[in-house]
Design a protein around this motif. Structure first.
Motif, PDB file in Angstrom:
ATOM      1  N   GLY A  17       0.786  -1.231   0.000  1.00  0.00           N
ATOM      2  CA  GLY A  17       0.000   0.000   0.000  1.00  0.00           C
ATOM      3  C   GLY A  17       0.816   1.279   0.000  1.00  0.00           C
ATOM      4  N   MET A  18       2.093   1.180   0.351  1.00  0.00           N
ATOM      5  CA  MET A  18       2.925   2.391   0.426  1.00  0.00           C
ATOM      6  C   MET A  18       3.065   3.128  -0.906  1.00  0.00           C
ATOM      7  SD  MET A  18       5.928   1.622   3.143  1.00  0.00           S
ATOM      8  CE  MET A  18       5.568   1.428   4.891  1.00  0.00           C
ATOM      9  N   PRO A  19       3.234   2.447  -2.041  1.00  0.00           N
ATOM     10  CA  PRO A  19       3.326   3.200  -3.294  1.00  0.00           C
ATOM     11  C   PRO A  19       2.077   4.049  -3.570  1.00  0.00           C
ATOM     12  CG  PRO A  19       4.163   0.987  -3.622  1.00  0.00           C
ATOM     13  CD  PRO A  19       3.525   1.020  -2.259  1.00  0.00           C
ATOM     14  N   ALA A  20       0.905   3.534  -3.255  1.00  0.00           N
ATOM     15  CA  ALA A  20      -0.331   4.299  -3.468  1.00  0.00           C
ATOM     16  C   ALA A  20      -0.384   5.506  -2.533  1.00  0.00           C
ATOM     17  CB  ALA A  20      -1.549   3.404  -3.262  1.00  0.00           C
ATOM     18  N   LEU A  21       0.129   5.353  -1.333  1.00  0.00           N
ATOM     19  CA  LEU A  21       0.197   6.461  -0.378  1.00  0.00           C
ATOM     20  C   LEU A  21       1.093   7.574  -0.928  1.00  0.00           C
ATOM     21  CD1 LEU A  21      -0.349   7.502   2.544  1.00  0.00           C
ATOM     22  CD2 LEU A  21       1.568   6.110   3.272  1.00  0.00           C
ATOM     23  N   ALA A  69       7.185  -0.853  -6.004  1.00  0.00           N
ATOM     24  CA  ALA A  69       8.185  -0.154  -5.191  1.00  0.00           C
ATOM     25  C   ALA A  69       8.026  -0.346  -3.693  1.00  0.00           C
ATOM     26  CB  ALA A  69       8.165   1.333  -5.511  1.00  0.00           C
ATOM     27  N   GLY A  70       7.043  -1.093  -3.253  1.00  0.00           N
ATOM     28  CA  GLY A  70       6.750  -1.197  -1.822  1.00  0.00           C
ATOM     29  C   GLY A  70       7.936  -1.497  -0.932  1.00  0.00           C
ATOM     30  N   ASP A  71       8.831  -2.360  -1.387  1.00  0.00           N
ATOM     31  CA  ASP A  71       9.958  -2.753  -0.540  1.00  0.00           C
ATOM     32  C   ASP A  71      11.106  -1.756  -0.540  1.00  0.00           C
ATOM     33  OD1 ASP A  71       8.683  -5.049   0.339  1.00  0.00           O
ATOM     34  OD2 ASP A  71       9.511  -6.279  -1.277  1.00  0.00           O
ATOM     35  N   ILE A  72      11.085  -0.776  -1.441  1.00  0.00           N
ATOM     36  CA  ILE A  72      12.198   0.174  -1.481  1.00  0.00           C
ATOM     37  C   ILE A  72      11.852   1.531  -0.858  1.00  0.00           C
ATOM     38  CG2 ILE A  72      13.260  -0.913  -3.501  1.00  0.00           C
ATOM     39  CD1 ILE A  72      12.199   1.555  -5.128  1.00  0.00           C
ATOM     40  N   ILE A  73      10.584   1.740  -0.547  1.00  0.00           N
ATOM     41  CA  ILE A  73      10.182   3.029   0.020  1.00  0.00           C
ATOM     42  C   ILE A  73      10.661   3.130   1.464  1.00  0.00           C
ATOM     43  CG2 ILE A  73       8.214   4.477   0.663  1.00  0.00           C
ATOM     44  CD1 ILE A  73       6.684   3.088  -1.646  1.00  0.00           C
ATOM     45  N   PRO A  74      11.419   4.175   1.784  1.00  0.00           N
ATOM     46  CA  PRO A  74      11.837   4.336   3.176  1.00  0.00           C
ATOM     47  C   PRO A  74      10.630   4.637   4.064  1.00  0.00           C
ATOM     48  CG  PRO A  74      12.845   6.029   1.760  1.00  0.00           C
ATOM     49  CD  PRO A  74      11.928   5.220   0.914  1.00  0.00           C
TER      50      PRO A  74
END
Length: 148
Positions: A17-21, A69-74
């Motif tokens: 969900g982080m990329p959508a955020l 990209a979820g795993d690369i987002i700090p």
């Protein structure tokens, strides 16, 4: 993979969900991509949501918005995007269950609550329906000592 914790899939949802955020921040934020990246990093530093090693540029922000990209987002970037989105007059909300999990995860990391009901009650009014369940899942994950 053998799952041993009942909430073991929660963090995977958060990461998905982080990329959508980040994408929502890019879409709703004011300014060119490099300026939005600067705002994200400086807000993280000032609001004590993390200490970026370096300030990302607009291309990095675009890369973080891609579904894979979820795993690369700090974590600081996701926490800060959630922090900024929750204060926007446009009253944005998550568009999927995974994105709601990311918002809820960041909500609990960004603030301190005594219990899950206090965390739910403190949500902005427009997010109560969208995040109540996700905050419960995030709280359960936290109680499993995975939200530290």
């Amino acid at each position: 993979m053998n799952e041993t914790m009942p909430q073991s899939g929660f963090y995977a949802k958060v990461r998905r969900g982080m990329p959508a955020l980040i994408a929502q921040w890019r879409k709703l934020g004011s300014g060119d991509p490099d300026r939005l990246a600067l705002i994200l990093a400086e807000t993280a530093r000032v609001a004590k949501l993390g200490q970026p090693d370096e300030t990302p540029d607009g291309d990095t922000l675009a890369a973080w918005s891609r579904p894979e990209a979820g795993d690369i987002i700090p974590l600081w970037a996701a926490r800060t995007a959630a922090f900024l989105l929750m204060q926007m007059p446009a009253r944005p909300a998550p568009h999927s269950d995974d994105e709601a999990c990311a918002w809820a995860y960041c909500w609990l990391l960004n603030r301190s609550f005594d219990d899950v009901e206090a965390a739910r009650a403190a949500l902005p009014t427009h997010l109560h329906d969208k995040l109540t369940h996700a905050v419960g899942a995030a709280w359960a994950d936290r109680q499993g000592l995975r939200l530290v």
